[in-house]
Design an enzyme around this catalytic site. Structure first.
Site, PDB file in Angstrom:
ATOM      1  N   GLY A   9      35.655   9.650  76.027  1.00  0.00           N
ATOM      2  CA  GLY A   9      34.341   9.962  76.573  1.00  0.00           C
ATOM      3  C   GLY A   9      33.413   8.771  76.475  1.00  0.00           C
ATOM      4  O   GLY A   9      33.781   7.725  75.933  1.00  0.00           O
ATOM      5  N   ALA A  11      29.803   6.611  75.444  1.00  0.00           N
ATOM      6  CA  ALA A  11      29.097   6.309  74.195  1.00  0.00           C
ATOM      7  C   ALA A  11      28.184   7.460  73.804  1.00  0.00           C
ATOM      8  O   ALA A  11      27.560   8.098  74.657  1.00  0.00           O
ATOM      9  CB  ALA A  11      28.266   5.030  74.367  1.00  0.00           C
ATOM     10  N   LYS A  15      32.432  12.172  70.641  1.00  0.00           N
ATOM     11  CA  LYS A  15      33.894  12.130  70.555  1.00  0.00           C
ATOM     12  C   LYS A  15      34.384  11.916  69.133  1.00  0.00           C
ATOM     13  O   LYS A  15      35.361  12.547  68.714  1.00  0.00           O
ATOM     14  CB  LYS A  15      34.508  11.125  71.528  1.00  0.00           C
ATOM     15  CG  LYS A  15      33.930   9.785  71.575  1.00  0.00           C
ATOM     16  CD  LYS A  15      34.475   8.946  72.704  1.00  0.00           C
ATOM     17  CE  LYS A  15      33.947   7.551  72.555  1.00  0.00           C
ATOM     18  NZ  LYS A  15      32.496   7.481  72.624  1.00  0.00           N
ATOM     19  N   SER A  16      33.717  11.094  68.350  1.00  0.00           N
ATOM     20  CA  SER A  16      34.136  10.892  66.956  1.00  0.00           C
ATOM     21  C   SER A  16      33.951  12.175  66.149  1.00  0.00           C
ATOM     22  O   SER A  16      34.812  12.535  65.339  1.00  0.00           O
ATOM     23  CB  SER A  16      33.339   9.762  66.306  1.00  0.00           C
ATOM     24  OG  SER A  16      33.674   8.525  66.898  1.00  0.00           O
ATOM     25  N   HIS A  52      28.969   6.939  60.346  1.00  0.00           N
ATOM     26  CA  HIS A  52      30.328   7.486  60.418  1.00  0.00           C
ATOM     27  C   HIS A  52      30.835   7.821  59.016  1.00  0.00           C
ATOM     28  O   HIS A  52      31.425   8.880  58.804  1.00  0.00           O
ATOM     29  CB  HIS A  52      31.280   6.489  61.099  1.00  0.00           C
ATOM     30  CG  HIS A  52      31.238   6.541  62.589  1.00  0.00           C
ATOM     31  ND1 HIS A  52      32.289   7.003  63.335  1.00  0.00           N
ATOM     32  CD2 HIS A  52      30.280   6.186  63.477  1.00  0.00           C
ATOM     33  CE1 HIS A  52      31.979   6.932  64.616  1.00  0.00           C
ATOM     34  NE2 HIS A  52      30.770   6.434  64.729  1.00  0.00           N
ATOM     35  N   ARG A  56      32.005  11.772  56.964  1.00  0.00           N
ATOM     36  CA  ARG A  56      33.372  12.055  56.521  1.00  0.00           C
ATOM     37  C   ARG A  56      33.408  12.626  55.110  1.00  0.00           C
ATOM     38  O   ARG A  56      32.668  12.182  54.229  1.00  0.00           O
ATOM     39  CB  ARG A  56      34.213  10.780  56.559  1.00  0.00           C
ATOM     40  CG  ARG A  56      34.404  10.243  57.955  1.00  0.00           C
ATOM     41  CD  ARG A  56      35.492   9.217  58.023  1.00  0.00           C
ATOM     42  NE  ARG A  56      35.271   8.030  57.248  1.00  0.00           N
ATOM     43  CZ  ARG A  56      34.764   6.892  57.731  1.00  0.00           C
ATOM     44  NH1 ARG A  56      34.404   6.810  58.986  1.00  0.00           N
ATOM     45  NH2 ARG A  56      34.626   5.851  56.954  1.00  0.00           N
TER      46      ARG A  56
END
Length: 184
Positions: A9, A11, A15-16, A52, A56
């Protein structure tokens, strides 16, 4: 071969986050493979990496792998889920390879994907939906990433397009194209 998922996809489409959801729900040990390289002189890039990392879970194993993706995948265990974020960054890290070396790198990667027993979730940026890049390096990146995503997509159990806040399962909605890759 474990389950292979491709999430693509534009920016900032999510997607992440969708890939992280897949990995979390696998119930397996998650190995997060970050293809980005750190640049302490780029505060904005460092902030993106931190965002990011903050999303997580602490128990995920993180590996920073800017170029040796095939070797990393080959060394994963069957009871794990490998999340690779992102193929676009990996391609960018290898742009200096000549065409013969790049073809060899891609062939090794695609064979490795077929041999790995672990589940794998790949994140890839979509490029080429706009104008043709004005510079040769931009065209090279776009063409290499586009061809790689198409080849990998043909091997995946599921391919998702994430855009506009939605994840669309292309394998359920679409028709797979033939394997040949033409200059489009």
């Amino acid at each position: 071969m474990g389950q292979v998922i491709l999430i693509t996809g534009p920016a900032r489409s999510g997607k992440s986050e969708w890939a992280e959801t897949w990995a979390r729900e696998s119930g397996k040990t998650v190995i997060y493979v970050a293809t980005a390289t750190r640049n302490p002189d780029d505060a904005e890039w460092q902030e993106r990496i931190q965002q990011h990392q903050n999303r997580r879970p602490q128990d995920w194993v993180t590996l920073e792998v800017p170029t040796t993706l095939s070797a990393t995948l080959a060394n994963t265990k069957a009871n794990s889920c490998v999340l690779v974020d992102s193929l676009g960054t990996w391609v960018a890290n290898l742009l200096e390879q000549d065409e013969v070396s790049w073809a060899s790198t891609v062939a090794e990667f695609l064979v490795t994907v077929q041999l790995v027993a672990a589940d794998m979730v790949f994140v890839a940026e979509e490029t080429g939906w706009g104008i043709v890049p004005a510079y040769p390096l931009g065209r090279k990146f776009r063409d290499r990433l586009g061809a790689l995503v198409r080849q990998l997509g043909g091997m995946c159990d599921s391919v998702y397009l994430v855009t506009g806040g939605y994840a669309l399962n292309l394998t359920a909605l679409g028709t797979r194209l033939p394997d040949s890759i033409d200059d489009e």
